[in-house]
Design a protein around this motif. Structure first.
Motif, PDB file in Angstrom:
ATOM      1  N   LYS A 190     -48.112 -39.000   7.423  1.00 10.21           N
ATOM      2  CA  LYS A 190     -47.280 -40.082   6.897  1.00 10.21           C
ATOM      3  C   LYS A 190     -48.148 -41.142   6.225  1.00 10.21           C
ATOM      4  O   LYS A 190     -47.849 -41.605   5.114  1.00 10.21           O
ATOM      5  CB  LYS A 190     -46.460 -40.712   8.019  1.00 10.21           C
TER       6      LYS A 190
ATOM      7  N   TYR B 102     -40.786 -42.491   4.048  1.00  6.95           N
ATOM      8  CA  TYR B 102     -40.981 -41.187   4.663  1.00  6.95           C
ATOM      9  C   TYR B 102     -39.829 -40.931   5.632  1.00  6.95           C
ATOM     10  O   TYR B 102     -39.562 -41.757   6.494  1.00  6.95           O
ATOM     11  CB  TYR B 102     -42.309 -41.196   5.433  1.00  6.95           C
TER      12      TYR B 102
ATOM     13  N   VAL C 238     -40.655 -39.307   0.670  1.00 11.64           N
ATOM     14  CA  VAL C 238     -41.123 -38.046   1.229  1.00 11.64           C
ATOM     15  C   VAL C 238     -40.153 -37.562   2.299  1.00 11.64           C
ATOM     16  O   VAL C 238     -39.720 -38.327   3.155  1.00 11.64           O
ATOM     17  CB  VAL C 238     -42.539 -38.205   1.823  1.00 11.64           C
TER      18      VAL C 238
END
Length: 230
Positions: free
Chosen positions: A89, A100, A79
């Motif tokens: 998150k 992330y 991400v």
């Protein structure tokens, strides 16, 4: 891993103008999607090795893209988003994202995270059961742990926790993921269990007072087993 195909999902033209040539120069093949629907179609038809996904898409939330993908695909998802709240998150990781990275970001950090996610996917394909990182060596099947060649004695729960970290070496795991894997779904809110056992593991895996930690804390989110890239 150069030569891998990356599906970049982002609707910001300036990000795409930066990412596509940077990733191509790093040796990756880049496929671009600018909406969630395009991303799901490309994931099904382009066979990407990894997906770089922005959460803020024009037609759907990126977390819904993760949820849909994880219903049929194990392709690694990293991400990339300007949303910096811990809850965002954690939600993305719990849905199945592998890592992330916050915007703004450095291309060096991003490509390092991509390499880690691709390595983990390759390890999963062959079931990662053995890890050697610096002075630490773990054999999950043999239930043995050595540090600088000396055996490390762990309790069953300590070993179970270390085993899940080894199987996901380099990957960020949330508190809920670790608690569910080691203590079961009924204990996903028992964060104190996890803190105590991580603390115990860190003490036992410390080669010396000034040695680096193998288990790295991502504050408010979870832990990752740091691997020696040398």
């Amino acid at each position: 891993m150069t030569g891998s195909r990356i599906l970049v999902v982002d609707d910001e033209p300036q990000i795409l103008r930066f990412l596509k040539p940077s990733l191509t120069a790093a040796g990756y093949e880049v496929v671009v999607a600018t909406t969630g629907k395009e991303a799901l179609k490309a994931a099904a038809t382009q066979s990407p090795d990894i997906i770089l996904l922005d959460l803020g898409l024009p037609d759907m939330d990126g977390k819904d893209v993760i949820r849909d993908l994880r219903s049929w695909s194990k392709t690694p998802i990293l991400v990339l988003s300007a949303r910096d709240r811990e809850s965002e998150k954690i939600a993305a990781l719990d849905l199945g994202a592998d890592d992330y990275v916050n915007k703004p970001f450095g291309i060096g950090e991003l490509t390092a995270r991509l390499r880690t996610a691709l390595r983990h996917a390759a390890q999963q394909a062959s079931e990662q059961t053995h890890l050697k990182s610096g002075a630490l060596e773990v054999d999950v099947l043999a239930h043995t742990v050595t540090l600088n060649g000396a055996a490390v004695k762990l309790t069953p729960k300590e070993f179970d926790l270390l085993a899940i970290l080894v199987r996901n070496a380099g990957r960020l795991l949330t508190h809920r993921q670790l608690l569910a894997a080691v203590w079961g779904a009924a204990h996903t809110e028992d964060l104190q269990y996890l803190r105590v056992f991580v603390g115990q593991l860190r003490q036992k895996l410390k080669a010396s007072p000034d040695a680096p930690e193998f288990i790295v804390t991502e504050p408010g989110i979870g832990y990752r087993l740091q691997i020696d890239a040398s």
